[in-house]
Motif scaffolding. Sequence first.
Motif, PDB file in Angstrom:
ATOM      1  N   MET A   1      44.824   8.062  35.266  1.00  0.00           N
ATOM      2  CA  MET A   1      44.052   9.154  34.851  1.00  0.00           C
ATOM      3  C   MET A   1      44.822  10.429  34.572  1.00  0.00           C
ATOM      4  SD  MET A   1      40.826   9.667  34.261  1.00  0.00           S
ATOM      5  CE  MET A   1      40.011  10.960  33.719  1.00  0.00           C
ATOM      6  N   ILE A   2      45.773  10.725  35.361  1.00  0.00           N
ATOM      7  CA  ILE A   2      46.671  12.006  35.116  1.00  0.00           C
ATOM      8  C   ILE A   2      47.125  11.801  33.551  1.00  0.00           C
ATOM      9  CG2 ILE A   2      48.358  13.505  35.745  1.00  0.00           C
ATOM     10  CD1 ILE A   2      46.004  13.669  37.461  1.00  0.00           C
ATOM     11  N   SER A   3      47.795  10.759  33.689  1.00  0.00           N
ATOM     12  CA  SER A   3      48.473  10.582  32.220  1.00  0.00           C
ATOM     13  C   SER A   3      47.475  10.740  31.114  1.00  0.00           C
ATOM     14  CB  SER A   3      49.429   9.247  32.083  1.00  0.00           C
ATOM     15  OG  SER A   3      48.583   8.277  32.185  1.00  0.00           O
ATOM     16  N   LEU A   4      46.295  10.568  30.951  1.00  0.00           N
ATOM     17  CA  LEU A   4      45.519  10.396  30.100  1.00  0.00           C
ATOM     18  C   LEU A   4      44.876  11.926  29.777  1.00  0.00           C
ATOM     19  CD1 LEU A   4      43.179   7.330  30.655  1.00  0.00           C
ATOM     20  CD2 LEU A   4      45.311   7.594  29.008  1.00  0.00           C
ATOM     21  N   TRP A   5      45.174  12.718  30.568  1.00  0.00           N
ATOM     22  CA  TRP A   5      44.422  14.197  30.339  1.00  0.00           C
ATOM     23  C   TRP A   5      44.973  14.850  28.804  1.00  0.00           C
ATOM     24  CZ3 TRP A   5      40.209  15.557  32.045  1.00  0.00           C
ATOM     25  CH2 TRP A   5      39.635  15.089  33.320  1.00  0.00           C
ATOM     26  N   LEU A   6      46.066  14.707  28.818  1.00  0.00           N
ATOM     27  CA  LEU A   6      46.548  15.330  27.296  1.00  0.00           C
ATOM     28  C   LEU A   6      45.920  14.711  26.275  1.00  0.00           C
ATOM     29  CD1 LEU A   6      48.264  17.543  26.051  1.00  0.00           C
ATOM     30  CD2 LEU A   6      50.405  16.058  26.347  1.00  0.00           C
ATOM     31  N   PRO A   7      45.960  13.596  25.941  1.00  0.00           N
ATOM     32  CA  PRO A   7      45.126  12.850  24.854  1.00  0.00           C
ATOM     33  C   PRO A   7      43.837  13.017  24.895  1.00  0.00           C
ATOM     34  CG  PRO A   7      46.220  11.003  26.052  1.00  0.00           C
ATOM     35  CD  PRO A   7      46.655  12.488  26.959  1.00  0.00           C
ATOM     36  N   ILE A   8      43.025  13.245  26.267  1.00  0.00           N
ATOM     37  CA  ILE A   8      41.632  13.569  26.157  1.00  0.00           C
ATOM     38  C   ILE A   8      41.284  15.002  25.635  1.00  0.00           C
ATOM     39  CG2 ILE A   8      39.764  14.024  27.850  1.00  0.00           C
ATOM     40  CD1 ILE A   8      40.852  11.723  29.513  1.00  0.00           C
ATOM     41  N   ILE A   9      42.123  15.791  26.036  1.00  0.00           N
ATOM     42  CA  ILE A   9      41.892  17.328  25.596  1.00  0.00           C
ATOM     43  C   ILE A   9      42.232  17.323  24.195  1.00  0.00           C
ATOM     44  CG2 ILE A   9      42.760  19.654  26.036  1.00  0.00           C
ATOM     45  CD1 ILE A   9      43.018  18.908  29.023  1.00  0.00           C
ATOM     46  N   ALA A  10      43.354  16.835  23.720  1.00  0.00           N
ATOM     47  CA  ALA A  10      43.618  16.732  22.228  1.00  0.00           C
ATOM     48  C   ALA A  10      42.586  16.195  21.445  1.00  0.00           C
ATOM     49  CB  ALA A  10      44.922  16.134  21.972  1.00  0.00           C
TER      50      ALA A  10
ATOM     51  N   TYR B   1      35.601  11.683  13.413  1.00  0.00           N
ATOM     52  CA  TYR B   1      35.813  11.874  14.740  1.00  0.00           C
ATOM     53  C   TYR B   1      36.577  10.628  15.451  1.00  0.00           C
ATOM     54  CZ  TYR B   1      32.079  15.253  13.609  1.00  0.00           C
ATOM     55  OH  TYR B   1      31.244  16.163  13.141  1.00  0.00           O
ATOM     56  N   GLY B   2      36.209   9.443  14.964  1.00  0.00           N
ATOM     57  CA  GLY B   2      36.946   8.090  15.284  1.00  0.00           C
ATOM     58  C   GLY B   2      38.286   8.395  15.083  1.00  0.00           C
ATOM     59  N   ALA B   3      38.695   8.617  13.739  1.00  0.00           N
ATOM     60  CA  ALA B   3      40.066   8.830  13.387  1.00  0.00           C
ATOM     61  C   ALA B   3      40.883   9.995  14.143  1.00  0.00           C
ATOM     62  CB  ALA B   3      40.064   8.976  11.808  1.00  0.00           C
ATOM     63  N   VAL B   4      40.255  10.943  14.295  1.00  0.00           N
ATOM     64  CA  VAL B   4      41.087  12.018  14.932  1.00  0.00           C
ATOM     65  C   VAL B   4      40.847  11.499  16.343  1.00  0.00           C
ATOM     66  CG1 VAL B   4      40.480  14.595  15.813  1.00  0.00           C
ATOM     67  CG2 VAL B   4      40.065  13.849  13.476  1.00  0.00           C
ATOM     68  N   THR B   5      39.998  11.031  17.134  1.00  0.00           N
ATOM     69  CA  THR B   5      40.477  10.647  18.299  1.00  0.00           C
ATOM     70  C   THR B   5      41.403   9.474  18.607  1.00  0.00           C
ATOM     71  OG1 THR B   5      37.705  11.004  18.814  1.00  0.00           O
ATOM     72  CG2 THR B   5      38.955   9.730  20.363  1.00  0.00           C
ATOM     73  N   GLY B   6      41.355   8.584  17.680  1.00  0.00           N
ATOM     74  CA  GLY B   6      42.339   7.547  17.482  1.00  0.00           C
ATOM     75  C   GLY B   6      43.664   7.983  17.450  1.00  0.00           C
ATOM     76  N   ALA B   7      43.948   9.047  16.696  1.00  0.00           N
ATOM     77  CA  ALA B   7      45.143   9.794  16.167  1.00  0.00           C
ATOM     78  C   ALA B   7      45.629  10.446  17.444  1.00  0.00           C
ATOM     79  CB  ALA B   7      45.009  10.739  14.969  1.00  0.00           C
ATOM     80  N   ALA B   8      44.937  11.171  18.137  1.00  0.00           N
ATOM     81  CA  ALA B   8      45.313  11.824  19.380  1.00  0.00           C
ATOM     82  C   ALA B   8      45.726  11.049  20.321  1.00  0.00           C
ATOM     83  CB  ALA B   8      44.088  12.923  19.829  1.00  0.00           C
ATOM     84  N   PHE B   9      44.817  10.013  20.806  1.00  0.00           N
ATOM     85  CA  PHE B   9      45.439   8.899  21.751  1.00  0.00           C
ATOM     86  C   PHE B   9      46.531   8.030  21.067  1.00  0.00           C
ATOM     87  CE2 PHE B   9      41.267   9.926  23.776  1.00  0.00           C
ATOM     88  CZ  PHE B   9      41.371   9.819  24.937  1.00  0.00           C
ATOM     89  N   GLY B  10      46.704   7.775  20.208  1.00  0.00           N
ATOM     90  CA  GLY B  10      47.843   7.018  19.746  1.00  0.00           C
ATOM     91  C   GLY B  10      48.954   7.908  19.800  1.00  0.00           C
ATOM     92  N   TRP B  11      48.907   9.002  19.379  1.00  0.00           N
ATOM     93  CA  TRP B  11      50.258  10.038  19.226  1.00  0.00           C
ATOM     94  C   TRP B  11      50.619  10.323  20.889  1.00  0.00           C
ATOM     95  CZ3 TRP B  11      49.671  15.737  19.327  1.00  0.00           C
ATOM     96  CH2 TRP B  11      50.967  16.289  19.134  1.00  0.00           C
ATOM     97  N   LEU B  12      49.787  10.420  21.601  1.00  0.00           N
ATOM     98  CA  LEU B  12      49.917  10.874  23.040  1.00  0.00           C
ATOM     99  C   LEU B  12      49.815   9.849  24.290  1.00  0.00           C
ATOM    100  CD1 LEU B  12      47.990  14.278  22.767  1.00  0.00           C
ATOM    101  CD2 LEU B  12      50.607  14.106  22.725  1.00  0.00           C
ATOM    102  N   TRP B  13      49.754   8.574  23.550  1.00  0.00           N
ATOM    103  CA  TRP B  13      49.437   7.481  24.299  1.00  0.00           C
ATOM    104  C   TRP B  13      50.771   7.474  25.534  1.00  0.00           C
ATOM    105  CZ3 TRP B  13      45.164   5.680  26.149  1.00  0.00           C
ATOM    106  CH2 TRP B  13      45.102   4.353  26.639  1.00  0.00           C
ATOM    107  N   PRO B  14      50.423   6.983  26.839  1.00  0.00           N
ATOM    108  CA  PRO B  14      51.511   7.036  27.872  1.00  0.00           C
ATOM    109  C   PRO B  14      52.347   5.736  27.507  1.00  0.00           C
ATOM    110  CG  PRO B  14      49.306   7.294  28.994  1.00  0.00           C
ATOM    111  CD  PRO B  14      49.102   7.098  27.418  1.00  0.00           C
ATOM    112  N   GLN B  15      53.666   6.182  27.576  1.00  0.00           N
ATOM    113  CA  GLN B  15      54.518   4.753  27.275  1.00  0.00           C
ATOM    114  C   GLN B  15      55.275   4.584  28.578  1.00  0.00           C
ATOM    115  OE1 GLN B  15      55.028   3.396  24.152  1.00  0.00           O
ATOM    116  NE2 GLN B  15      53.301   4.803  23.607  1.00  0.00           N
TER     117      GLN B  15
END
Length: 185
Positions: free
Chosen positions: A1-10, A171-185
Motif C-alpha cells: 500500500m505504501i508504494s501506491l501512495w504516489l500514484p494514488i495522489i498523482a 479521467y480514466g486516461a489520466v488515472t491510467g497514465a498516473a499509475f502507469g508512470w508511477l507503478w512500483p517496479q
Amino acid sequence: MISLWLPIIAAAVGVFIASSITHMVLPYHRTDVRKLPGDKEDAVLEALNRIAVAPGDYAVPHAGSSAGMRDPAFIAKAAKGPLTFMTLAPGSAPTMGPYLGMWFIYCLVVSICVGLLTWYIVGPGEPFSYVFHIVGAIALLTYGGALAQMSIWYRRSWATTAKSLFDSMIYGAVTGAAFGWLWPQ
C-alpha cells in the motif's frame, strides 16, 4: 500500500485538474443545465418558497407505489405533464469551495480503490502500457459507470450524459497514465 501512495495522489490531482479544465475552460458543459425563460425562474422560486417544501429529491407527479402507477388520476397527471425530477437544496451564498473539496476527496477515494484493485490484478513490475490499460478501464467504469442511469430513469439529457461519459474517459486516461508512470517496479 505504501508504494501506491504516489500514484494514488498523482491520479487524484490529475483528475481534479482535468475536471477543472473540462468544466471551467472548455465550453461543452455550459449547456448541461438551462435557465428558465423570461421571468419564469422568479415565479418558480416564489412558488417553491410559498409551499415550503423541505430539501430533498422529488418526482412530480409521484405514484407513491407500484399500485399507484395504475391509478387513473396518476396516469392522467403523467400523460398531461410536465414530468419533473428535481433536487431542492437550502439557499446559500454561491461558493465552490466545499464542493471542490468533496470532489477531490472522491477522486482520492476512487484512486485508492482503483490502486488496490489493480495491485491485486497486476502486481508490481508490469510495464506502463499494461498498467495504463487496466487502471484506465477500471477508472472509466468507476467515474462513468452509473451515469446512464440518470438518463434512463430520471430523463436527464442524453447529450449531458454523453459529455460526462467523455469526461470519464479523460479521467480514466489520466488515472491510467498516473499509475502507469508511477507503478512500483
